[in-house]
Motif scaffolding. Structure first.
Motif, PDB file in Angstrom:
ATOM      1  N   SER A 264      -3.815  15.221   8.029  1.00  0.00           N
ATOM      2  CA  SER A 264      -4.520  14.893   9.268  1.00  0.00           C
ATOM      3  C   SER A 264      -5.980  14.617   8.947  1.00  0.00           C
ATOM      4  O   SER A 264      -6.614  15.367   8.202  1.00  0.00           O
ATOM      5  CB  SER A 264      -4.420  16.048  10.263  1.00  0.00           C
ATOM      6  N   THR A 265      -6.516  13.524   9.505  1.00  0.00           N
ATOM      7  CA  THR A 265      -7.912  13.177   9.227  1.00  0.00           C
ATOM      8  C   THR A 265      -8.872  13.951  10.120  1.00  0.00           C
ATOM      9  O   THR A 265     -10.083  13.983   9.854  1.00  0.00           O
ATOM     10  CB  THR A 265      -8.153  11.676   9.445  1.00  0.00           C
TER      11      THR A 265
ATOM     12  N   GLY B 147      -4.960  10.585  21.490  1.00  0.00           N
ATOM     13  CA  GLY B 147      -4.662  11.858  22.118  1.00  0.00           C
ATOM     14  C   GLY B 147      -3.627  12.688  21.412  1.00  0.00           C
ATOM     15  O   GLY B 147      -3.332  13.810  21.835  1.00  0.00           O
ATOM     16  N   ILE B 148      -3.048  12.147  20.326  1.00  0.00           N
ATOM     17  CA  ILE B 148      -1.957  12.849  19.641  1.00  0.00           C
ATOM     18  C   ILE B 148      -2.298  13.166  18.195  1.00  0.00           C
ATOM     19  O   ILE B 148      -2.312  14.334  17.790  1.00  0.00           O
ATOM     20  CB  ILE B 148      -0.658  12.015  19.693  1.00  0.00           C
ATOM     21  N   ALA B 149      -2.571  12.156  17.394  1.00  0.00           N
ATOM     22  CA  ALA B 149      -2.773  12.410  15.960  1.00  0.00           C
ATOM     23  C   ALA B 149      -3.440  11.226  15.286  1.00  0.00           C
ATOM     24  O   ALA B 149      -3.310  10.078  15.734  1.00  0.00           O
ATOM     25  CB  ALA B 149      -1.431  12.696  15.287  1.00  0.00           C
ATOM     26  N   ASP B 150      -4.151  11.531  14.215  1.00  0.00           N
ATOM     27  CA  ASP B 150      -4.697  10.526  13.310  1.00  0.00           C
ATOM     28  C   ASP B 150      -4.306  10.982  11.913  1.00  0.00           C
ATOM     29  O   ASP B 150      -4.841  11.970  11.402  1.00  0.00           O
ATOM     30  CB  ASP B 150      -6.211  10.411  13.464  1.00  0.00           C
ATOM     31  N   LEU B 151      -3.333  10.295  11.292  1.00  0.00           N
ATOM     32  CA  LEU B 151      -2.689  10.797  10.085  1.00  0.00           C
ATOM     33  C   LEU B 151      -2.739   9.807   8.927  1.00  0.00           C
ATOM     34  O   LEU B 151      -2.817   8.587   9.138  1.00  0.00           O
ATOM     35  CB  LEU B 151      -1.211  11.114  10.367  1.00  0.00           C
TER      36      LEU B 151
ATOM     37  N   GLY C  13       0.814  -1.202   0.000  1.00  0.00           N
ATOM     38  CA  GLY C  13       0.000   0.000   0.000  1.00  0.00           C
ATOM     39  C   GLY C  13       0.848   1.253   0.000  1.00  0.00           C
ATOM     40  O   GLY C  13       1.846   1.337   0.715  1.00  0.00           O
ATOM     41  N   SER C  14       0.460   2.214  -0.807  1.00  0.00           N
ATOM     42  CA  SER C  14       1.214   3.460  -0.923  1.00  0.00           C
ATOM     43  C   SER C  14       0.643   4.583  -0.064  1.00  0.00           C
ATOM     44  O   SER C  14       1.227   5.654   0.022  1.00  0.00           O
ATOM     45  CB  SER C  14       1.264   3.905  -2.397  1.00  0.00           C
ATOM     46  N   LEU C  15      -0.506   4.328   0.580  1.00  0.00           N
ATOM     47  CA  LEU C  15      -1.106   5.310   1.499  1.00  0.00           C
ATOM     48  C   LEU C  15      -1.278   4.629   2.849  1.00  0.00           C
ATOM     49  O   LEU C  15      -1.990   3.638   2.975  1.00  0.00           O
ATOM     50  CB  LEU C  15      -2.460   5.791   0.977  1.00  0.00           C
ATOM     51  N   VAL C  16      -0.627   5.172   3.868  1.00  0.00           N
ATOM     52  CA  VAL C  16      -0.635   4.560   5.197  1.00  0.00           C
ATOM     53  C   VAL C  16      -1.332   5.480   6.186  1.00  0.00           C
ATOM     54  O   VAL C  16      -1.197   6.708   6.110  1.00  0.00           O
ATOM     55  CB  VAL C  16       0.813   4.266   5.664  1.00  0.00           C
ATOM     56  N   GLY C  17      -2.075   4.887   7.102  1.00  0.00           N
ATOM     57  CA  GLY C  17      -2.719   5.643   8.165  1.00  0.00           C
ATOM     58  C   GLY C  17      -2.268   5.148   9.524  1.00  0.00           C
ATOM     59  O   GLY C  17      -2.084   3.945   9.718  1.00  0.00           O
ATOM     60  N   ILE C  18      -2.036   6.055  10.453  1.00  0.00           N
ATOM     61  CA  ILE C  18      -1.728   5.691  11.830  1.00  0.00           C
ATOM     62  C   ILE C  18      -2.549   6.563  12.776  1.00  0.00           C
ATOM     63  O   ILE C  18      -2.859   7.716  12.457  1.00  0.00           O
ATOM     64  CB  ILE C  18      -0.224   5.833  12.170  1.00  0.00           C
ATOM     65  N   ALA C  19      -2.909   5.991  13.918  1.00  0.00           N
ATOM     66  CA  ALA C  19      -3.658   6.733  14.932  1.00  0.00           C
ATOM     67  C   ALA C  19      -2.984   6.535  16.277  1.00  0.00           C
ATOM     68  O   ALA C  19      -2.795   5.401  16.724  1.00  0.00           O
ATOM     69  CB  ALA C  19      -5.104   6.255  14.987  1.00  0.00           C
TER      70      ALA C  19
ATOM     71  N   LEU D 281      -0.347  14.135  -1.913  1.00  0.00           N
ATOM     72  CA  LEU D 281      -1.766  13.967  -1.621  1.00  0.00           C
ATOM     73  C   LEU D 281      -2.488  15.303  -1.575  1.00  0.00           C
ATOM     74  O   LEU D 281      -1.904  16.337  -1.248  1.00  0.00           O
ATOM     75  CB  LEU D 281      -1.942  13.280  -0.262  1.00  0.00           C
ATOM     76  N   LYS D 282      -3.777  15.272  -1.870  1.00  0.00           N
ATOM     77  CA  LYS D 282      -4.620  16.451  -1.674  1.00  0.00           C
ATOM     78  C   LYS D 282      -4.715  16.769  -0.178  1.00  0.00           C
ATOM     79  O   LYS D 282      -4.695  15.869   0.664  1.00  0.00           O
ATOM     80  CB  LYS D 282      -6.027  16.194  -2.218  1.00  0.00           C
ATOM     81  N   ASP D 283      -4.841  18.044   0.132  1.00  0.00           N
ATOM     82  CA  ASP D 283      -5.013  18.498   1.516  1.00  0.00           C
ATOM     83  C   ASP D 283      -3.923  17.959   2.432  1.00  0.00           C
ATOM     84  O   ASP D 283      -4.171  17.624   3.602  1.00  0.00           O
ATOM     85  CB  ASP D 283      -6.391  18.070   2.053  1.00  0.00           C
ATOM     86  N   ALA D 284      -2.716  17.841   1.898  1.00  0.00           N
ATOM     87  CA  ALA D 284      -1.591  17.327   2.687  1.00  0.00           C
ATOM     88  C   ALA D 284      -0.411  18.281   2.589  1.00  0.00           C
ATOM     89  O   ALA D 284      -0.303  19.081   1.654  1.00  0.00           O
ATOM     90  CB  ALA D 284      -1.190  15.941   2.194  1.00  0.00           C
ATOM     91  N   GLU D 285       0.485  18.189   3.557  1.00  0.00           N
ATOM     92  CA  GLU D 285       1.690  19.010   3.575  1.00  0.00           C
ATOM     93  C   GLU D 285       2.918  18.102   3.661  1.00  0.00           C
ATOM     94  O   GLU D 285       2.857  17.019   4.258  1.00  0.00           O
ATOM     95  CB  GLU D 285       1.671  19.954   4.790  1.00  0.00           C
ATOM     96  N   PRO D 286       4.042  18.522   3.076  1.00  0.00           N
ATOM     97  CA  PRO D 286       5.261  17.702   3.122  1.00  0.00           C
ATOM     98  C   PRO D 286       5.966  17.821   4.477  1.00  0.00           C
ATOM     99  O   PRO D 286       7.121  18.264   4.567  1.00  0.00           O
ATOM    100  CB  PRO D 286       6.100  18.287   1.982  1.00  0.00           C
ATOM    101  N   THR D 287       5.269  17.423   5.524  1.00  0.00           N
ATOM    102  CA  THR D 287       5.812  17.563   6.880  1.00  0.00           C
ATOM    103  C   THR D 287       6.524  16.292   7.353  1.00  0.00           C
ATOM    104  O   THR D 287       6.915  16.198   8.525  1.00  0.00           O
ATOM    105  CB  THR D 287       4.693  17.909   7.872  1.00  0.00           C
ATOM    106  N   GLY D 288       6.685  15.342   6.455  1.00  0.00           N
ATOM    107  CA  GLY D 288       7.399  14.110   6.793  1.00  0.00           C
ATOM    108  C   GLY D 288       8.660  13.970   5.960  1.00  0.00           C
ATOM    109  O   GLY D 288       8.736  14.480   4.838  1.00  0.00           O
ATOM    110  N   VAL D 289       9.655  13.291   6.515  1.00  0.00           N
ATOM    111  CA  VAL D 289      10.912  13.038   5.818  1.00  0.00           C
ATOM    112  C   VAL D 289      11.288  11.571   6.009  1.00  0.00           C
ATOM    113  O   VAL D 289      11.283  11.064   7.143  1.00  0.00           O
ATOM    114  CB  VAL D 289      12.061  13.928   6.339  1.00  0.00           C
TER     115      VAL D 289
END
Length: 238
Positions: free
Chosen positions: A172-173, A114-118, A105-111, A125-133
């Motif tokens: 972010s979802t 209390g911190i994040a659901d990404l 899979g080329s699209l991964v989600g993690i939750a 991606l649409k509505d996304a920012e290059p905040t990962g490296v």
């Protein structure tokens, strides 16, 4: 002995030729055609010894599809796919929140409660920012208040460690579970797990129960979910 397939428009058949050696006096030379149209295994009595031992030839049909060669494309390497071989997830350089174990899979989600659901991808991606490296097999994602680090990451059909650095597009979802809601859910789950153990479920260990209790009682963030799927055209910036 030789067996060969006979091309025939109306049936599938095999031609069997038996040529005995000089030392084999019980076997006679013969040729016969066996109809294999029903695609079932056929058994032929080849010879029988004086002591009544029988020798049987088993012919098992198999359909082999010959695929014509095609042009090799970059998609065959699945360059955007992720592989997490029980990769540890650490929050803010000190809080271990769990492990991710999945591949494809080329699209991964993690939750993380209390911190994040990404959702994240190496594709834009649409509505996304290059905040990962992604660098040297380590994925670092910066959110508004936290830094999430996932180690031991591999990519592609050959599961390679990419050196990078490469941009990772993060979205972010907005569906993150609050700490209070998380503790309520975990307490409910803990009650159910303890009940199953009391009823004799040997797969539930005291260690597992104590680990869940520590996350809940200490209010520690915990990885509560991960998922992966292929990126769709509707996910991408065009």
């Amino acid at each position: 002995m030789t067996v060969r397939c006979i091309p025939d428009l109306d049936r599938i058949a095999a031609e069997v030729s038996i040529s005995p050696s000089k030392a084999n006096k019980t076997l006679q030379a013969s040729e016969l055609v066996v109809d294999m149209s029903n695609m079932r295994t056929s058994y032929l009595l080849v010879s029988k010894d004086e002591d009544n031992r029988s020798y049987v030839l088993s012919i098992e049909p198999e359909v082999i599809e010959e695929k014509p060669p095609k042009a090799f494309t970059i998609e065959d390497l699945l360059p955007f796919d992720w592989d997490f071989p029980q990769s540890p997830v650490v929050l803010n350089d000190e809080i271990y929140v769990g492990r991710i174990g999945m591949s494809g899979g080329s699209l991964v989600g993690i939750a993380i409660a209390g911190i994040a659901d990404l959702k994240f991808s190496l594709r834009q991606l649409k509505d996304a920012e290059p905040t990962g490296v992604l660098q040297h097999g380590t994925l670092t994602i910066k959110t508004k208040n936290d830094v999430i680090v996932i180690s031991g990451v591999r990519n592609g059909a050959n599961k390679l460690t990419l050196q990078g650095p490469y941009k990772v597009w993060v979205r972010s979802t907005g569906e993150n579970v609050s700490n209070d809601e998380y503790k309520r859910l975990m307490n409910s789950q803990l009650d159910a797990i303890q009940k199953r153990k009391a009823e004799g479920d040997a797969s539930i260990t005291d260690e597992a129960i104590e680990r869940i209790k520590s996350f809940v009682n200490e209010g520690r963030p915990m990885l509560i979910g991960s998922s992966a799927r292929d990126v769709r055209d509707s996910d991408l910036v065009k």
